[in-house]
Design a protein around this motif. Structure first.
Motif, PDB file in Angstrom:
ATOM      1  N   GLU A 123     -43.504  -7.591  27.717  1.00  0.00           N
ATOM      2  CA  GLU A 123     -44.848  -7.657  28.405  1.00  0.00           C
ATOM      3  C   GLU A 123     -45.872  -6.616  27.503  1.00  0.00           C
ATOM      4  O   GLU A 123     -47.035  -7.065  27.281  1.00  0.00           O
ATOM      5  CB  GLU A 123     -44.396  -6.824  29.715  1.00  0.00           C
ATOM      6  CG  GLU A 123     -43.771  -7.752  30.627  1.00  0.00           C
ATOM      7  CD  GLU A 123     -42.309  -8.075  30.511  1.00  0.00           C
ATOM      8  OE1 GLU A 123     -41.766  -7.315  29.555  1.00  0.00           O
ATOM      9  OE2 GLU A 123     -41.685  -9.039  31.098  1.00  0.00           O
ATOM     10  N   ARG A 124     -45.121  -5.653  26.913  1.00  0.00           N
ATOM     11  CA  ARG A 124     -45.917  -4.609  26.175  1.00  0.00           C
ATOM     12  C   ARG A 124     -46.727  -5.430  24.777  1.00  0.00           C
ATOM     13  O   ARG A 124     -47.798  -5.136  24.630  1.00  0.00           O
ATOM     14  CB  ARG A 124     -45.114  -3.577  25.745  1.00  0.00           C
ATOM     15  CG  ARG A 124     -46.097  -2.116  25.380  1.00  0.00           C
ATOM     16  CD  ARG A 124     -45.415  -1.314  24.386  1.00  0.00           C
ATOM     17  NE  ARG A 124     -44.901  -1.859  23.053  1.00  0.00           N
ATOM     18  CZ  ARG A 124     -45.622  -2.163  22.060  1.00  0.00           C
ATOM     19  NH1 ARG A 124     -46.988  -1.851  22.097  1.00  0.00           N
ATOM     20  NH2 ARG A 124     -45.328  -2.889  20.953  1.00  0.00           N
ATOM     21  N   LEU A 125     -45.829  -6.365  24.210  1.00  0.00           N
ATOM     22  CA  LEU A 125     -46.402  -6.905  23.056  1.00  0.00           C
ATOM     23  C   LEU A 125     -47.495  -8.007  23.487  1.00  0.00           C
ATOM     24  O   LEU A 125     -48.510  -8.196  22.755  1.00  0.00           O
ATOM     25  CB  LEU A 125     -45.098  -7.866  22.439  1.00  0.00           C
ATOM     26  CG  LEU A 125     -43.997  -7.157  21.849  1.00  0.00           C
ATOM     27  CD1 LEU A 125     -42.982  -7.954  21.407  1.00  0.00           C
ATOM     28  CD2 LEU A 125     -44.841  -6.386  20.697  1.00  0.00           C
ATOM     29  N   VAL A 126     -47.175  -8.575  24.590  1.00  0.00           N
ATOM     30  CA  VAL A 126     -48.376  -9.604  25.306  1.00  0.00           C
ATOM     31  C   VAL A 126     -49.630  -8.901  25.486  1.00  0.00           C
ATOM     32  O   VAL A 126     -50.744  -9.514  25.024  1.00  0.00           O
ATOM     33  CB  VAL A 126     -47.872 -10.359  26.284  1.00  0.00           C
ATOM     34  CG1 VAL A 126     -48.749 -10.895  27.113  1.00  0.00           C
ATOM     35  CG2 VAL A 126     -46.683 -11.261  26.088  1.00  0.00           C
ATOM     36  N   ASP A 127     -49.503  -7.707  25.845  1.00  0.00           N
ATOM     37  CA  ASP A 127     -50.870  -6.922  26.094  1.00  0.00           C
ATOM     38  C   ASP A 127     -51.652  -6.595  24.930  1.00  0.00           C
ATOM     39  O   ASP A 127     -52.614  -6.159  25.079  1.00  0.00           O
ATOM     40  CB  ASP A 127     -50.562  -5.603  27.028  1.00  0.00           C
ATOM     41  CG  ASP A 127     -50.083  -5.874  28.464  1.00  0.00           C
ATOM     42  OD1 ASP A 127     -50.218  -7.178  28.836  1.00  0.00           O
ATOM     43  OD2 ASP A 127     -49.471  -5.145  29.144  1.00  0.00           O
ATOM     44  N   GLY A 128     -50.938  -6.473  23.987  1.00  0.00           N
ATOM     45  CA  GLY A 128     -51.403  -6.007  22.584  1.00  0.00           C
ATOM     46  C   GLY A 128     -52.271  -6.891  21.859  1.00  0.00           C
ATOM     47  O   GLY A 128     -52.677  -6.800  20.889  1.00  0.00           O
ATOM     48  N   PHE A 129     -52.273  -8.337  22.229  1.00  0.00           N
ATOM     49  CA  PHE A 129     -52.691  -9.467  21.500  1.00  0.00           C
ATOM     50  C   PHE A 129     -53.526 -10.168  22.305  1.00  0.00           C
ATOM     51  O   PHE A 129     -53.263 -10.460  23.487  1.00  0.00           O
ATOM     52  CB  PHE A 129     -51.785 -10.321  20.525  1.00  0.00           C
ATOM     53  CG  PHE A 129     -50.955  -9.463  19.832  1.00  0.00           C
ATOM     54  CD1 PHE A 129     -51.468  -9.250  18.330  1.00  0.00           C
ATOM     55  CD2 PHE A 129     -49.780  -8.882  20.348  1.00  0.00           C
ATOM     56  CE1 PHE A 129     -50.772  -8.639  17.582  1.00  0.00           C
ATOM     57  CE2 PHE A 129     -49.009  -7.907  19.310  1.00  0.00           C
ATOM     58  CZ  PHE A 129     -49.445  -7.899  18.015  1.00  0.00           C
ATOM     59  N   ASP A 130     -54.746 -10.977  21.697  1.00  0.00           N
ATOM     60  CA  ASP A 130     -55.358 -11.954  22.308  1.00  0.00           C
ATOM     61  C   ASP A 130     -54.491 -13.372  22.649  1.00  0.00           C
ATOM     62  O   ASP A 130     -54.424 -13.911  23.677  1.00  0.00           O
ATOM     63  CB  ASP A 130     -56.599 -12.582  21.496  1.00  0.00           C
ATOM     64  CG  ASP A 130     -57.490 -11.267  21.371  1.00  0.00           C
ATOM     65  OD1 ASP A 130     -58.067 -11.026  22.425  1.00  0.00           O
ATOM     66  OD2 ASP A 130     -57.738 -10.939  20.325  1.00  0.00           O
ATOM     67  N   LEU A 131     -53.541 -13.534  21.986  1.00  0.00           N
ATOM     68  CA  LEU A 131     -52.490 -14.443  22.200  1.00  0.00           C
ATOM     69  C   LEU A 131     -51.274 -14.381  21.293  1.00  0.00           C
ATOM     70  O   LEU A 131     -51.320 -13.717  20.214  1.00  0.00           O
ATOM     71  CB  LEU A 131     -53.214 -15.942  21.260  1.00  0.00           C
ATOM     72  CG  LEU A 131     -52.167 -17.065  21.402  1.00  0.00           C
ATOM     73  CD1 LEU A 131     -52.004 -17.665  22.912  1.00  0.00           C
ATOM     74  CD2 LEU A 131     -52.835 -18.199  20.519  1.00  0.00           C
ATOM     75  N   VAL A 132     -50.183 -14.645  22.020  1.00  0.00           N
ATOM     76  CA  VAL A 132     -48.730 -14.249  21.269  1.00  0.00           C
ATOM     77  C   VAL A 132     -48.022 -15.628  21.096  1.00  0.00           C
ATOM     78  O   VAL A 132     -48.078 -16.368  22.386  1.00  0.00           O
ATOM     79  CB  VAL A 132     -47.971 -13.392  22.189  1.00  0.00           C
ATOM     80  CG1 VAL A 132     -46.408 -13.384  21.704  1.00  0.00           C
ATOM     81  CG2 VAL A 132     -48.533 -12.105  22.237  1.00  0.00           C
TER      82      VAL A 132
END
Length: 261
Positions: A123-132
Motif C-alpha cells: 500500500e505504501r509503494l502504491v501511494d508513492g507513484f502515479d502507476l505501479v
C-alpha cells in the motif's frame, strides 16, 4: 513533469519494461535485495532468451555479453530414444540471472533509472507513484488474484524443480537445449549458459513428487547436491552421463543450486 512509474520486480520483464519506458517516465525499479547481494546470492531460475527477447534487447541496448556460443537447437529424448534435433529459427542465449540483473540494473542507473530496495507494504509503494506495475513473476503477484476453481483443479504442484549450474559437462552438439522425458517420472532440461565464472551447463530436473527422480529431499549443501545430481544423471540420463568429465564435474559456485520442497 514526467509521471512516476514504479516497477516491482527486476526479472527480464521488469528490466525490459524499464528500458522501454525510461525516456517517457520517471522510473524506479524496486527489488527486495541490492544488486550486489543478488549477484553474489543463490541462483534464482533458469532462463533462455530466444530470438524475440534477444531482438528486444538489441532494440533497447541492453548490455551485451561479448562473443558467446549461441544456442542453435532443441534436442528431444523420450526414455532412452533420441527422437529428433531441430534447429531454432534464430539463435538463443542463456545468462545467469544474477549476472543479467546486476549489469542491467547498473546500466539503467547510468541512464537515469532509480533502483530501490524496499520490503515495506504494498500500500505504501502504491501511494508513492502515479502507476505501479507488478513484475514479480514467480515471487508474486503483489496483489494475489482470486483462484478460479473451475480453471484450477490442482491443489498442489505436479513437479518438484531441482536446478544446478554445473562445470565439467561436454556440450551437446549442435549446441542446444536438451529435453529428456521419462514417462511417469519427470523431465530433465540441459541448458548451456553463461555465468560470471564462465560457461556452465544448467541441469534442471522436474520430478514428479515421490517418484524415482524425487531424490533431493534433505539435500542442503553444494557437495551433497553435486553428488546426488551425479548419481541421478548416471542412473537416468545416460547421454548426459557420457559427457560428464568425472574430475571436473561440480557446481559453478556454492550457491549455484536451487530446489523446491
Amino acid at each position: 513533469m514526467k509521471k512516476r512509474l514504479g516497477l516491482i520486480g527486476s526479472g527480464v520483464s521488469g528490466l525490459h519494461l524499464a528500458y522501454a519506458l525510461k525516456d517517457e517516465f520517471d522510473i524506479t525499479v524496486i527489488e527486495r535485495q541490492a544488486s550486489e547481494k543478488m549477484r553474489d546470492g543463490r541462483i534464482m531460475s533458469t532462463q533462455v532468451h530466444f530470438g524475440p527477447t534477444r531482438a528486444r534487447e538489441e532494440r533497447f541496448h541492453v548490455p551485451k555479453w561479448g562473443e558467446q556460443p549461441l544456442i542453435e537447437s532443441i534436442h528431444i529424448t523420450l526414455g532412452d530414444k533420441k527422437l529428433f534435433v531441430c534447429n531454432l529459427q534464430e539463435p538463443a542465449l542463456s545468462i545467469d540471472q544474477r549476472l543479467y540483473y546486476y549489469h542491467s540494473v547498473n546500466d539503467l542507473i547510468d541512464k537515469g533509472v532509480d533502483d530501490k530496495v524496499d520490503k515495506e507494504s504494498a500500500e505504501r509503494l502504491v501511494d508513492g507513484f502515479d502507476l505501479v506495475v507488478d513484475c514479480t513473476g514467480k515471487n508474486g503477484p503483489l496483489f494475489p488474484f482470486p483462484i478460479e476453481e473451475a480453471l484450477s483443479p490442482l491443489e498442489a504442484p505436479q513437479r518438484k524443480c531441482i536446478v544446478g549450474y554445473f562445470k565439467g559437462i561436454k556440450s551437446n552438439l549442435p549446441l542446444g537445449v536438451s529435453v529428456a522425458i521419462l514417462p511417469e517420472e519427470g523431465e530433465m532440461f540441459e541448458i548451456p549458459a553463461l555465468t560470471e565464472l564462465g560457461p556452465v551447463t544448467i541441469l534442471f530436473i522436474m520430478a514428479i513428487p515421490n517418484g524415482d527422480l524425487d531424490v533431493f529431499k534433505g539435500v542442503k549443501d553444494a557437495v551433497s547436491f553435486s553428488q546426488t545430481m551425479r548419481n541421478t544423471v548416471q542412473q537416468f540420463f545416460p547421454d548426459i552421463h557420457s559427457r560428464v568429465e568425472e574430475h571436473s564435474f561440480e557446481l559453478c559456485d556454492e550457491k549455484g543450486f536451487l530446489q523446491t520442497v
